[in-house]
Design an enzyme around this catalytic site. Sequence first.
Site, short mmCIF file in Angstrom:
data_model
loop_
_atom_site.label_atom_id
_atom_site.label_comp_id
_atom_site.label_asym_id
_atom_site.label_seq_id
_atom_site.Cartn_x
_atom_site.Cartn_y
_atom_site.Cartn_z
N ARG A 186 20.18 31.53 3.69
CA ARG A 186 20.89 31.30 4.95
C ARG A 186 19.95 30.73 6.02
O ARG A 186 20.36 29.98 6.89
CB ARG A 186 21.52 32.61 5.44
CG ARG A 186 22.66 33.06 4.55
CD ARG A 186 23.41 34.24 5.15
NE ARG A 186 24.50 34.65 4.29
CZ ARG A 186 24.42 35.62 3.40
NH1 ARG A 186 23.31 36.29 3.26
NH2 ARG A 186 25.47 35.95 2.68
N HIS A 242 22.16 39.79 8.25
CA HIS A 242 23.20 39.39 7.29
C HIS A 242 22.49 38.40 6.36
O HIS A 242 22.45 37.20 6.61
CB HIS A 242 24.37 38.71 8.02
CG HIS A 242 25.33 38.02 7.09
ND1 HIS A 242 26.02 38.67 6.11
CD2 HIS A 242 25.69 36.71 6.98
CE1 HIS A 242 26.79 37.81 5.45
NE2 HIS A 242 26.59 36.60 5.96
N ASP A 272 29.21 42.51 4.78
CA ASP A 272 28.35 43.19 3.80
C ASP A 272 28.74 44.67 3.70
O ASP A 272 28.75 45.25 2.61
CB ASP A 272 26.87 43.07 4.20
CG ASP A 272 26.54 41.68 4.67
OD1 ASP A 272 25.79 40.98 4.00
OD2 ASP A 272 27.08 41.27 5.72
N ARG A 274 31.74 44.90 1.68
CA ARG A 274 31.42 44.66 0.25
C ARG A 274 30.81 45.92 -0.36
O ARG A 274 31.15 46.31 -1.48
CB ARG A 274 30.44 43.49 0.12
CG ARG A 274 31.09 42.15 0.34
CD ARG A 274 30.08 41.02 0.36
NE ARG A 274 30.75 39.73 0.42
CZ ARG A 274 30.21 38.62 0.88
NH1 ARG A 274 28.97 38.63 1.34
NH2 ARG A 274 30.89 37.49 0.89
P1 NAI Z 1 33.68 24.44 6.44
O1 NAI Z 1 32.84 23.24 6.15
O2 NAI Z 1 34.94 24.65 5.69
O3 NAI Z 1 34.05 24.43 8.00
C1 NAI Z 1 33.15 24.16 9.01
C2 NAI Z 1 33.88 23.34 10.04
O4 NAI Z 1 33.00 23.12 11.14
C3 NAI Z 1 34.29 21.95 9.51
O5 NAI Z 1 35.69 21.79 9.62
C4 NAI Z 1 33.54 20.98 10.41
O6 NAI Z 1 34.26 19.79 10.70
C5 NAI Z 1 33.32 21.84 11.66
N1 NAI Z 1 32.24 21.35 12.51
C6 NAI Z 1 31.02 20.87 12.14
N2 NAI Z 1 30.32 20.50 13.22
C7 NAI Z 1 31.10 20.77 14.30
C8 NAI Z 1 30.94 20.60 15.69
N3 NAI Z 1 29.81 20.07 16.20
N4 NAI Z 1 31.95 20.96 16.51
C9 NAI Z 1 33.11 21.49 16.01
N5 NAI Z 1 33.32 21.65 14.68
C10 NAI Z 1 32.34 21.30 13.85
O7 NAI Z 1 32.70 25.68 6.30
P2 NAI Z 1 33.14 27.20 6.18
O8 NAI Z 1 33.21 27.57 4.76
O9 NAI Z 1 34.30 27.41 7.08
O10 NAI Z 1 31.84 27.93 6.79
C11 NAI Z 1 31.57 27.89 8.18
C12 NAI Z 1 30.34 28.73 8.52
O11 NAI Z 1 30.62 30.10 8.30
C13 NAI Z 1 29.10 28.42 7.65
O12 NAI Z 1 27.95 28.42 8.47
C14 NAI Z 1 29.05 29.58 6.67
O13 NAI Z 1 27.77 29.82 6.16
C15 NAI Z 1 29.53 30.69 7.60
N6 NAI Z 1 29.95 31.92 6.94
C16 NAI Z 1 29.57 33.08 7.54
C17 NAI Z 1 29.87 34.30 6.99
C18 NAI Z 1 29.39 35.54 7.66
O14 NAI Z 1 29.53 36.66 7.13
N7 NAI Z 1 28.80 35.43 8.85
C19 NAI Z 1 30.67 34.40 5.74
C20 NAI Z 1 31.07 33.12 5.21
C21 NAI Z 1 30.70 31.93 5.80
#
Ligand code: NAI
Length: 310
Positions: free
Chosen positions: A85, A172, A145, A148
């Site tokens: 991460r 995390h 977590d 989980r």
């Molecule tokens: P994704 O790629 O499906 O969605 C991300 C979105 O952000 C995309 O639609 C993209 O166009 C948008 N984006 C990118 N740059 C941007 C900007 N400057 N302004 C506005 N929108 C923007 O990715 P996903 O799967 O939704 O993951 C998103 C984040 O969540 C990742 O960093 C991932 O690692 C994190 N995540 C965190 C978890 C946690 O427990 N904290 C668990 C799962 C994912």
Amino acid sequence: MKVTIVGAGMVGSSIAYASMIKGVAREIALVDINRELAKGQAMDLSHGNAYVRPMRIHGGDYDVSSDSDVVVITAGRPQKGGESRLQLLKDNARIVKEAVAKSLSYSKEPVFIIVTNPVDVLTWVAWKASGLPRNRIVGSGTTLDTARLRQSIADHCQLDPRNVHAYVLGEHGDSEIVNWSHADIAGIPLTDFCRNCRRDCEADLFQKLFEETKNAAYKIIEKKGSTFYGIGLAVSKVLSTIFNNQHSVLTVSSVHPEFEGLKDVPFSVPTILGREGVERILKVGLSSAELKGLSNSAGIIANAIKNLRD
Ligand code: NAI
């Protein structure tokens, strides 16, 4: 109450979907650099309104976010298979800074919930970029977590996961720890609960359950590319706690003024959440090994922040 979700990808739309089904918020705005995606997600979600408590749903650029009570940031690029991460850090820090600044030009002092990874460091980035008091910046931290871990324990012990009181603390990420010494079921220390169970468990059961929890994201990413339903439900719980002023205890990440000699370091511990965000950070009991593990985890996050600043 209105929530804006910046980042309408898999995680953002899952948070919106879970929140809609649970009746959290009256209004949801989805913002994405890809405006068409945000609009499409909003249209799709709104077509479920006839089957839930109806709410207003918009999608587009930041103007749809005006007067939000809470802004959730999921914008960024997802973790790739095998990537840690922390490797995501620089790209996503820039995105989160921009999302905070733009959100603040449309909403006055919202509570921010940071979900983008690496979530702890980005919670610090959002706190710095916003200039808001630290209670208004909440990282989703180890809420997922912890869920989980509880599911793993519940599966193993044949229990309802809601009756398992065990918490994942710290980052995390790879350095997270479990407070096994204070984990319990109905007030019975987990170690005693296991000792009195008739099943013949491995001696290293706790270590196995911990590994399962810690490596869950890597496994899911290997199988389906990314994780989104679990975090969608976890963040919808954070949202309902804030909107309903529920004072629930959740393992969110927040910027601790001081911990074991480290200043302004974000990490997760059980925290009471309410309308204004963080109400109280709880001081949980830890064995000396757990305290050492938590200090190590906080140190790793502090180091990543230092690298980002240098
Ligand atoms: P994704 O790629 O499906 O969605 C991300 C979105 O952000 C995309 O639609 C993209 O166009 C948008 N984006 C990118 N740059 C941007 C900007 N400057 N302004 C506005 N929108 C923007 O990715 P996903 O799967 O939704 O993951 C998103 C984040 O969540 C990742 O960093 C991932 O690692 C994190 N995540 C965190 C978890 C946690 O427990 N904290 C668990 C799962 C994912």
